[in-house]
Structures are given as structure tokens and as C-alpha cells.
Scaffold this motif. Structure first.
Motif, PDB file in Angstrom:
ATOM      1  N   ALA A 162      16.942  -3.808  67.836  1.00 38.45           N
ATOM      2  CA  ALA A 162      16.107  -2.753  66.781  1.00 38.45           C
ATOM      3  C   ALA A 162      14.711  -4.050  66.619  1.00 38.45           C
ATOM      4  N   SER A 163      14.986  -5.343  66.135  1.00 30.68           N
ATOM      5  CA  SER A 163      13.801  -6.513  65.873  1.00 30.68           C
ATOM      6  C   SER A 163      15.186  -7.500  66.060  1.00 30.68           C
ATOM      7  N   ILE A 164      13.895  -8.635  66.195  1.00 31.72           N
ATOM      8  CA  ILE A 164      14.419  -9.957  66.668  1.00 31.72           C
ATOM      9  C   ILE A 164      13.741 -10.946  64.954  1.00 31.72           C
ATOM     10  N   THR A 165      14.419 -11.379  64.293  1.00 31.97           N
ATOM     11  CA  THR A 165      14.165 -12.473  63.623  1.00 31.97           C
ATOM     12  C   THR A 165      14.225 -14.007  63.704  1.00 31.97           C
ATOM     13  N   ALA A 166      13.012 -14.617  64.231  1.00 32.23           N
ATOM     14  CA  ALA A 166      13.557 -16.538  64.799  1.00 32.23           C
ATOM     15  C   ALA A 166      13.338 -17.532  63.725  1.00 32.23           C
ATOM     16  N   ILE A 167      14.074 -17.696  62.985  1.00 30.15           N
ATOM     17  CA  ILE A 167      14.318 -18.812  61.863  1.00 30.15           C
ATOM     18  C   ILE A 167      14.308 -20.537  62.451  1.00 30.15           C
ATOM     19  N   GLY A 168      12.817 -21.229  62.181  1.00 34.09           N
ATOM     20  CA  GLY A 168      12.901 -22.501  62.870  1.00 34.09           C
ATOM     21  C   GLY A 168      13.460 -22.132  63.820  1.00 34.09           C
ATOM     22  N   THR A 169      12.243 -21.510  64.421  1.00 33.37           N
ATOM     23  CA  THR A 169      12.182 -21.614  66.378  1.00 33.37           C
ATOM     24  C   THR A 169      11.233 -22.052  66.797  1.00 33.37           C
ATOM     25  N   PRO A 170      11.002 -23.080  67.480  1.00 29.97           N
ATOM     26  CA  PRO A 170       9.565 -23.481  67.854  1.00 29.97           C
ATOM     27  C   PRO A 170       8.999 -23.085  69.483  1.00 29.97           C
ATOM     28  N   ILE A 171       7.465 -22.494  69.807  1.00 28.56           N
ATOM     29  CA  ILE A 171       7.417 -22.238  70.351  1.00 28.56           C
ATOM     30  C   ILE A 171       6.194 -23.337  71.524  1.00 28.56           C
ATOM     31  N   ASP A 172       5.458 -23.657  70.798  1.00 28.91           N
ATOM     32  CA  ASP A 172       4.552 -24.970  71.146  1.00 28.91           C
ATOM     33  C   ASP A 172       4.664 -26.258  70.606  1.00 28.91           C
ATOM     34  N   TYR A 173       5.406 -26.442  72.187  1.00 27.85           N
ATOM     35  CA  TYR A 173       5.938 -27.841  71.677  1.00 27.85           C
ATOM     36  C   TYR A 173       5.110 -29.305  72.087  1.00 27.85           C
ATOM     37  N   THR A 174       4.268 -28.794  72.335  1.00 26.06           N
ATOM     38  CA  THR A 174       2.945 -29.461  71.891  1.00 26.06           C
ATOM     39  C   THR A 174       2.186 -30.124  70.480  1.00 26.06           C
ATOM     40  N   LYS A 175       3.273 -29.187  69.833  1.00 26.81           N
ATOM     41  CA  LYS A 175       2.872 -29.190  67.967  1.00 26.81           C
ATOM     42  C   LYS A 175       4.390 -29.800  67.437  1.00 26.81           C
ATOM     43  N   ILE A 176       5.029 -30.561  68.470  1.00 25.84           N
ATOM     44  CA  ILE A 176       6.264 -31.144  67.597  1.00 25.84           C
ATOM     45  C   ILE A 176       6.195 -32.838  67.700  1.00 25.84           C
TER      46      ILE A 176
END
Length: 363
Positions: A162-176
């Protein structure tokens, strides 16, 4: 004349509480016995035990699957009363379920993300959907649990999601910033320095996972003695601290192949942001995801900083809606911190209500 007896009477409850808490932390079993939310084992198998929260056997409300990250105890969603997203969802119009991967051993060293994306998570989704007369299931994943949920939905458009909730999930690792040195070294060496030793022992051992998590919260660890002294009279505050300490101490390790994929594809290759994750010989694109998504980033999260999480907005081009919210808290604080109820949990409540699945009539 100063009424000493009156002062003693006034302060005695506080002093008694402080003494009891000091004893519990030093010599006893802690300041509070954690009470878990009642749950029922629905199905079991290797690294795929599925639980339904609540004492009732009859499923009710929207089915929600809580997807834990790797190398983290499934208790992350149910630490104790007041720190339980599972209990909060159960109190609403939802039926929360939980996947428990159990302990990772040397024999599991060949398990990669594909084991979860192609097998474990889809199996759980189908089982839950069948229990709810074919209704689609809402996925909620914290940290890498969000990563695996997003990859599962992207790889299997036929799944009843139905839907997806992503909590504290990094997508762009260059921003870490915390992994910038590793990325710099990796430009010249690849993932070998990160994975060569772990390959020998079949993965990243639990003690190293626990130690690395503590490093990300170094200030908390250094100031903990002073924090305890200042809060000896506050049982609730100490119980929250204790629940987090126990959670970190119970962290399992990463299987070897999964850890290599994290290093090679996520940290060094930044493949989530580049929309080109390769699992089991085929490419998975987040742009193929076709369900509503909510992403939540923590304002003080050093593991998944705001910018790394918000990058999801430019990647999920195929989703019907993508919503990003900021919430106060650290990485774990997003899920189980003192402000989670009024921030993270509130965002999830609203999102699930907006995207509640249409239950299939059995009449």
C-alpha cells in the motif's frame, strides 16, 4: 528556626527514588523491567520469524509490516512502554506485524540483500495480505530497513504494497560526513580495506557493530555518568537510557555478503542515489517504485543526516507521491526518542491514514 524534619519529609520521596535507582543501576537488575507489547508468532523460518502485535487473533485495521535493519535487534520498534512504535500503531487503526531476522552466524556469510528483497520480505508481505483478505500492506522501515523496503517495492511491482515509510534511511551517501574519509580512500582502493577482514570471519561481528554505533553517539557515552547523576531521581529518564543501552548491547552482526554490498554499492558506489543497485545479477531502480512513500529525517542524526535522506525526493520519479518530513532526534531517537510520539509517529499516523488500503470485501 529551620524545620529540618519538614525538609526531610519533603525530600524523602526524591531521595528514596534516587537511592533505589542508584542501586538498580549499580547492583540490581536495572531501574525498570521492560514490558514488551504482546505479540503472536504467525510464521517462522530461517531469519524470517513473523509476529503480529496484539493479543487478539483476529486481524483488524490496516496491516503494517515493521521491517528492521540488518545488524539491529527487532526490538527497535518495541523497546518498552512509551518507546514502542509497535504499541502506538496497535492503539490506532492498524494491525502491526514484525519481521525478526534472529542472530547472524558464520554460516550466514553468503546472505546478501537479495535474500531479504527477493525472499524474506516478499514472503512476509504475501502472508500478511492473505490474512487480511488480500489487502495491500504498508511497510515501515527504519535505517537499512527502509532501504530494503524501498528495494523490495522497486524490484517487485506485483507485491501487494500500500505504501512505504522510510525512517532515517540515507539515499545519497555523499551527504554523510562521517563516511567521507572512507569514500575518499575507496576511490583508490575499492571496498577491500573495509571487507577483507570481515570476509575472513563471515561478516561484521556483533561487538564491532555495537562499538561503531556507540562511536556515532560519542558525546552521549562520554557524558553518561554526569547524565545519570543529574537524573537519579527521574526513573522514566533513566529507564529510557537503560532501554537504549540494552538495545545497543544486543545488536547482532552483519552477514559477510550484505556488508560487502553496503560498502561497495551504498557507501562507495552511492548506487541508491544513482538509481542502479545490482542484486542477484539484475539492476534495481528506485525510480521504478510505484507506491506512495514517506521519508523522515532526524535533525541530529549523524548516521543519516537530513540531506542524505531528503535526496529521496529526486530519485523516486515513478512514485505517485513522495513526502519528506523532518523530525527532532538522533538515528534511534527518530523511532524511540522522547519526542518521537509527537513527530515521527504523528507523521506516520497521518501518512498511513491518507494511504490506507481498501480492504477487500468477503461478502
Amino acid at each position: 528556626m529551620l524545620d529540618i524534619s519538614g525538609l526531610i519529609a519533603t525530600w524523602r520521596p526524591t531521595l528514596d527514588t534516587a537511592a533505589r535507582n542508584a542501586w538498580g543501576l549499580s547492583f540490581g537488575d536495572g531501574v525498570e523491567k521492560a514490558e514488551r507489547t504482546p505479540s503472536v508468532l504467525i510464521s517462522e523460518g530461517p531469519h524470517r520469524d513473523l509476529y503480529r502485535f496484539g493479543a487478539l487473533w483476529t486481524p483488524r485495521g490496516n496491516p503494517v509490516l515493521l521491517v528492521p535493519p540488518l545488524a539491529v535487534s527487532a526490538d527497535c520498534y518495541d523497546l518498552r512502554a512509551g518507546q514502542s512504535l509497535a504499541a502506538h500503531l496497535l492503539d490506532g487503526a492498524n494491525t502491526p506485524y514484525l519481521l525478526d531476522y534472529g542472530t547472524m552466524r558464520y554460516s550466514d556469510r553468503g546472505m546478501g540483500f537479495e535474500a531479504w528483497v527477493d525472499d524474506i520480505i516478499p514472503e512476509a508481505i504475501r502472508t500478511i495480505s492473505d490474512l487480511h483478505d488480500g489487502a495491500p500492506v504498508s511497510l515501515v522501515g527504519w535505517s537499512l530497513g527502509g532501504t530494503m523496503s524501498l528495494l523490495t517495492g522497486s524490484a517487485h511491482s506485483d507485491l501487494p504494497i500500500a505504501s512505504i515509510t522510510a525512517i532515517g534511511t540515507p539515499i545519497d551517501y555523499t551527504k554523510i560526513p562521517a563516511i567521507s574519509p572512507l569514500r575518499l580512500i575507496g576511490k583508490y582502493t575499492g571496498d577491500t580495506p573495509l571487507t577483507s577482514a570481515t570476509n575472513l570471519v563471515g561478516g561484521l561481528p556483533a561487538p564491532l557493530v555495537q562499538a561503531s554505533y556507540k562511536v556515532t553517539a560519542l558525546q552521549r557515552e562520554v557524558l553518561k555518568p554526569w547524565f545519570i547523576v543529574r537524573n537519579l531521581h527521574n526513573t522514566e529518564t533513566l529507564a529510557r537510557m537503560e532501554s537504549i543501552d540494552k538495545f545497543m548491547a544486543a545488536m547482532p552482526g552483519y552477514p559477510g555478503k550484505a556488508f560487502q554490498q553496503i560498502c561497495e554499492q551504498l557507501m562507495l558506489g552511492n548506487n541508491l542515489y544513482n538509481d542502479a543497485v545490482t542484486l542477484a545479477g539484475r539492476e534495481i531502480k528506485l525510480s521504478a517504485l510505484s507506491v506512495p512513500v514517506l521519508a523522515i529525517g532526524g535533525t541530529t542524526d549523524v548516521i543519516a543526516p537530513i540531506a542524505s535522506v531528503e535526496a529521496i525526493m529526486s530519485v523516486l520519479t515513478g512514485a505517485p507521491s513522495v513526502r519528506f518530513e523532518k523530525a527532532p532526534g538522533s538515528h534511534l531517537g527518530l523511532v524511540a526518542g522522547p519526542t518521537a510520539r509527537d513527530s515521527t509517529w504523528a507523521h506516520i499516523d497521518e501518512f498511513l491514514k491518507e494511504n490506507a488500503p481498501q480492504l477487500v470485501s468477503t461478502s
